[in-house]
Enzyme design. Structure first.
Site, PDB file in Angstrom:
ATOM      1  CB  CYS A  78      43.943  39.316  41.266  1.00  0.00           C
ATOM      2  SG  CYS A  78      42.839  38.533  40.082  1.00  0.00           S
ATOM      3  CG  HIS A 176      40.954  40.414  44.614  1.00  0.00           C
ATOM      4  ND1 HIS A 176      41.583  41.488  44.029  1.00  0.00           N
ATOM      5  CD2 HIS A 176      40.534  39.627  43.600  1.00  0.00           C
ATOM      6  CE1 HIS A 176      41.536  41.364  42.713  1.00  0.00           C
ATOM      7  NE2 HIS A 176      40.912  40.243  42.427  1.00  0.00           N
ATOM      8  CD  GLU A 178      42.945  43.091  47.025  1.00  0.00           C
ATOM      9  OE1 GLU A 178      43.493  42.126  47.606  1.00  0.00           O
ATOM     10  OE2 GLU A 178      42.783  43.130  45.791  1.00  0.00           O
TER      11      GLU A 178
HETATM   12  N1  GLN Z   1      41.879  38.878  34.677  1.00  0.00           N
HETATM   13  C1  GLN Z   1      42.636  40.009  35.129  1.00  0.00           C
HETATM   14  C2  GLN Z   1      43.964  40.129  34.383  1.00  0.00           C
HETATM   15  O1  GLN Z   1      44.254  39.390  33.510  1.00  0.00           O
HETATM   16  C3  GLN Z   1      42.908  39.947  36.619  1.00  0.00           C
HETATM   17  C4  GLN Z   1      41.624  40.148  37.379  1.00  0.00           C
HETATM   18  C5  GLN Z   1      41.779  40.737  38.741  1.00  0.00           C
HETATM   19  O2  GLN Z   1      42.809  41.328  39.112  1.00  0.00           O
HETATM   20  N2  GLN Z   1      40.716  40.633  39.499  1.00  0.00           N
HETATM   21  O3  GLN Z   1      44.711  41.010  34.675  1.00  0.00           O
END
Ligand code: GLN
Length: 196
Positions: A78, A176, A178
Protein backbone atom coordinates in the site's frame (compact mmCIF):
# COMPACT_ATOMS: atom_id res chain seq x y z
CA UNK A 1 18.70 -13.72 6.17
CA UNK A 2 17.89 -10.64 8.27
CA UNK A 3 14.59 -9.09 7.21
CA UNK A 4 13.92 -5.53 8.37
CA UNK A 5 10.54 -3.83 8.60
CA UNK A 6 10.69 -0.05 8.23
CA UNK A 7 9.20 1.20 11.50
CA UNK A 8 8.69 4.93 10.96
CA UNK A 9 4.89 4.94 10.65
CA UNK A 10 2.14 2.56 9.60
CA UNK A 11 1.34 -1.09 10.27
CA UNK A 12 4.91 -2.36 10.71
CA UNK A 13 3.98 -4.55 13.71
CA UNK A 14 1.54 -6.55 11.58
CA UNK A 15 4.32 -7.21 9.04
CA UNK A 16 6.61 -8.31 11.86
CA UNK A 17 3.93 -10.78 13.03
CA UNK A 18 3.41 -12.08 9.48
CA UNK A 19 7.16 -12.71 9.17
CA UNK A 20 7.10 -14.53 12.51
CA UNK A 21 4.30 -16.77 11.26
CA UNK A 22 6.54 -17.59 8.26
CA UNK A 23 9.28 -18.67 10.69
CA UNK A 24 11.40 -15.54 10.19
CA UNK A 25 12.37 -13.23 13.06
CA UNK A 26 12.11 -9.80 11.49
CA UNK A 27 13.64 -6.66 12.89
CA UNK A 28 12.02 -3.24 13.18
CA UNK A 29 14.42 -0.70 11.65
CA UNK A 30 14.48 3.08 11.86
CA UNK A 31 18.12 4.19 12.03
CA UNK A 32 20.75 4.24 9.26
CA UNK A 33 22.82 1.54 10.98
CA UNK A 34 19.78 -0.72 11.43
CA UNK A 35 18.84 -0.29 7.76
CA UNK A 36 22.44 -1.02 6.74
CA UNK A 37 22.44 -4.29 8.69
CA UNK A 38 19.41 -5.98 7.12
CA UNK A 39 19.47 -8.13 3.99
CA UNK A 40 15.88 -7.38 2.95
CA UNK A 41 13.30 -4.73 3.80
CA UNK A 42 9.53 -4.49 4.12
CA UNK A 43 7.92 -1.06 3.79
CA UNK A 44 4.51 -1.13 5.48
CA UNK A 45 1.15 0.38 4.75
CA UNK A 46 0.41 3.73 6.33
CA UNK A 47 0.77 7.17 4.85
CA UNK A 48 3.39 7.42 2.13
CA UNK A 49 3.88 11.19 2.51
CA UNK A 50 4.59 10.80 6.22
CA UNK A 51 6.90 7.83 5.73
CA UNK A 52 8.93 9.66 3.08
CA UNK A 53 9.20 12.81 5.23
CA UNK A 54 10.24 10.78 8.28
CA UNK A 55 12.74 8.80 6.18
CA UNK A 56 14.34 12.12 5.24
CA UNK A 57 14.44 13.45 8.79
CA UNK A 58 15.84 10.14 10.12
CA UNK A 59 18.60 10.25 7.47
CA UNK A 60 17.28 7.10 5.77
CA UNK A 61 15.93 8.34 2.48
CA UNK A 62 19.05 8.20 0.31
CA UNK A 63 20.31 5.08 2.07
CA UNK A 64 17.12 3.11 1.39
CA UNK A 65 16.97 4.36 -2.21
CA UNK A 66 20.56 3.25 -2.77
CA UNK A 67 20.12 -0.12 -1.10
CA UNK A 68 17.07 -0.85 -3.26
CA UNK A 69 18.94 0.28 -6.39
CA UNK A 70 21.82 -2.02 -5.36
CA UNK A 71 19.50 -5.04 -5.25
CA UNK A 72 18.24 -5.35 -1.66
CA UNK A 73 15.05 -7.48 -1.75
CA UNK A 74 12.22 -5.13 -0.83
CA UNK A 75 8.47 -5.54 -0.39
CA UNK A 76 6.10 -2.57 -0.12
CA UNK A 77 2.41 -2.86 0.77
CA UNK A 78 0.00 0.00 0.00
CA UNK A 79 1.92 3.14 1.12
CA UNK A 80 4.99 0.90 0.66
CA UNK A 81 3.93 0.29 -2.96
CA UNK A 82 3.83 4.05 -3.51
CA UNK A 83 7.29 4.41 -1.99
CA UNK A 84 8.91 1.82 -4.30
CA UNK A 85 7.36 3.37 -7.42
CA UNK A 86 9.55 5.30 -9.82
CA UNK A 87 6.96 8.07 -9.84
CA UNK A 88 3.59 9.18 -8.44
CA UNK A 89 0.91 10.55 -10.75
CA UNK A 90 -0.53 12.85 -8.08
CA UNK A 91 2.18 13.38 -5.45
CA UNK A 92 1.67 15.49 -2.36
CA UNK A 93 3.81 18.61 -2.58
CA UNK A 94 7.48 17.64 -2.36
CA UNK A 95 6.64 13.92 -2.04
CA UNK A 96 9.44 11.68 -3.29
CA UNK A 97 9.82 7.93 -3.60
CA UNK A 98 12.69 5.49 -3.01
CA UNK A 99 12.09 3.93 -6.43
CA UNK A 100 12.70 0.30 -7.33
CA UNK A 101 9.89 -0.57 -9.74
CA UNK A 102 9.54 1.08 -13.14
CA UNK A 103 5.94 2.19 -12.60
CA UNK A 104 3.80 5.20 -11.99
CA UNK A 105 1.18 4.86 -9.25
CA UNK A 106 -2.02 6.76 -8.57
CA UNK A 107 -2.60 7.40 -4.88
CA UNK A 108 -6.07 6.82 -3.38
CA UNK A 109 -6.98 5.44 -6.80
CA UNK A 110 -10.17 3.65 -5.83
CA UNK A 111 -11.85 6.87 -4.76
CA UNK A 112 -13.56 8.03 -1.63
CA UNK A 113 -16.74 5.97 -1.89
CA UNK A 114 -14.75 2.76 -1.84
CA UNK A 115 -11.89 3.85 0.39
CA UNK A 116 -11.85 0.41 2.00
CA UNK A 117 -12.95 -2.90 0.54
CA UNK A 118 -12.00 -6.56 0.43
CA UNK A 119 -11.83 -8.77 -2.62
CA UNK A 120 -10.54 -12.21 -3.63
CA UNK A 121 -7.59 -11.71 -5.96
CA UNK A 122 -5.83 -14.17 -8.25
CA UNK A 123 -2.09 -13.77 -7.67
CA UNK A 124 0.27 -15.15 -10.33
CA UNK A 125 2.86 -17.37 -8.69
CA UNK A 126 0.74 -18.21 -5.64
CA UNK A 127 -1.32 -21.34 -6.07
CA UNK A 128 -4.42 -22.40 -4.20
CA UNK A 129 -7.33 -20.19 -3.23
CA UNK A 130 -7.30 -16.56 -4.35
CA UNK A 131 -5.78 -14.08 -1.92
CA UNK A 132 -8.30 -12.26 0.27
CA UNK A 133 -7.10 -8.69 -0.26
CA UNK A 134 -7.85 -5.66 1.88
CA UNK A 135 -7.62 -2.28 0.14
CA UNK A 136 -7.52 0.82 2.37
CA UNK A 137 -7.29 4.11 0.46
CA UNK A 138 -5.11 2.09 -1.84
CA UNK A 139 -3.11 3.07 -4.91
CA UNK A 140 -3.09 1.26 -8.22
CA UNK A 141 -0.46 1.07 -10.91
CA UNK A 142 -1.33 3.62 -13.57
CA UNK A 143 1.39 2.50 -15.98
CA UNK A 144 4.50 0.35 -15.86
CA UNK A 145 7.47 -0.54 -18.00
CA UNK A 146 7.92 -3.80 -19.91
CA UNK A 147 10.32 -5.13 -17.26
CA UNK A 148 7.60 -5.19 -14.61
CA UNK A 149 5.72 -8.43 -13.90
CA UNK A 150 2.05 -7.89 -13.18
CA UNK A 151 1.04 -10.49 -10.58
CA UNK A 152 -2.49 -9.34 -9.89
CA UNK A 153 -4.98 -6.82 -11.26
CA UNK A 154 -8.41 -5.44 -10.50
CA UNK A 155 -10.91 -4.29 -13.08
CA UNK A 156 -12.62 -0.96 -12.48
CA UNK A 157 -15.13 0.44 -14.99
CA UNK A 158 -13.97 -2.05 -17.63
CA UNK A 159 -10.29 -1.20 -17.23
CA UNK A 160 -7.71 -3.46 -15.62
CA UNK A 161 -5.33 -1.93 -13.09
CA UNK A 162 -2.31 -3.79 -11.67
CA UNK A 163 -2.38 -4.06 -7.87
CA UNK A 164 0.45 -6.57 -7.36
CA UNK A 165 3.71 -6.21 -9.28
CA UNK A 166 7.35 -7.21 -9.11
CA UNK A 167 10.52 -6.19 -10.83
CA UNK A 168 13.79 -7.90 -10.00
CA UNK A 169 13.96 -8.17 -6.24
CA UNK A 170 11.23 -5.64 -5.51
CA UNK A 171 7.64 -6.67 -4.84
CA UNK A 172 4.68 -4.34 -4.28
CA UNK A 173 1.02 -4.86 -3.46
CA UNK A 174 -1.66 -2.17 -3.26
CA UNK A 175 -3.38 -4.28 -0.58
CA UNK A 176 -2.43 -5.43 2.92
CA UNK A 177 -1.72 -9.17 3.28
CA UNK A 178 -0.30 -8.40 6.71
CA UNK A 179 -3.86 -7.82 7.96
CA UNK A 180 -5.49 -11.10 6.93
CA UNK A 181 -3.56 -13.90 8.63
CA UNK A 182 -2.91 -15.44 5.19
CA UNK A 183 0.87 -15.27 4.88
CA UNK A 184 1.24 -16.55 1.33
CA UNK A 185 2.34 -13.16 -0.05
CA UNK A 186 5.02 -12.86 2.65
CA UNK A 187 6.16 -16.42 1.87
CA UNK A 188 6.25 -15.52 -1.83
CA UNK A 189 8.46 -12.55 -0.98
CA UNK A 190 10.78 -14.62 1.24
CA UNK A 191 10.97 -17.66 -1.04
CA UNK A 192 10.71 -16.25 -4.58
CA UNK A 193 11.61 -12.56 -4.60
CA UNK A 194 14.48 -12.66 -2.07
CA UNK A 195 16.08 -15.59 -3.89
CA UNK A 196 16.08 -13.99 -7.36
N1 GLN B 1 -3.38 6.46 0.82
C1 GLN B 1 -2.17 6.16 1.53
C2 GLN B 1 -0.97 6.89 0.93
O1 GLN B 1 -1.09 7.65 0.03
C3 GLN B 1 -1.88 4.67 1.55
C4 GLN B 1 -2.89 3.97 2.41
C5 GLN B 1 -2.42 2.70 3.04
O2 GLN B 1 -1.21 2.40 3.13
N2 GLN B 1 -3.37 1.95 3.53
O3 GLN B 1 0.11 6.72 1.40
Amino acid sequence: MKVGVLALQGDFREHLSALGECGVTGKLVKTPSEVSEVDALIIPGGESTTISKLAKSFGLFDLISKRIADGMPTYGSCAGMILVAKSILDPASGQETFGGIDMQVRRNAFGRQTESFEVDLAFAGISGAPIRSIFIRAPWVESCGSGVDVLGSLEVDGKSHPVAVAQGRVLATAFHPELTGDNRVHRYFLEEVCNK
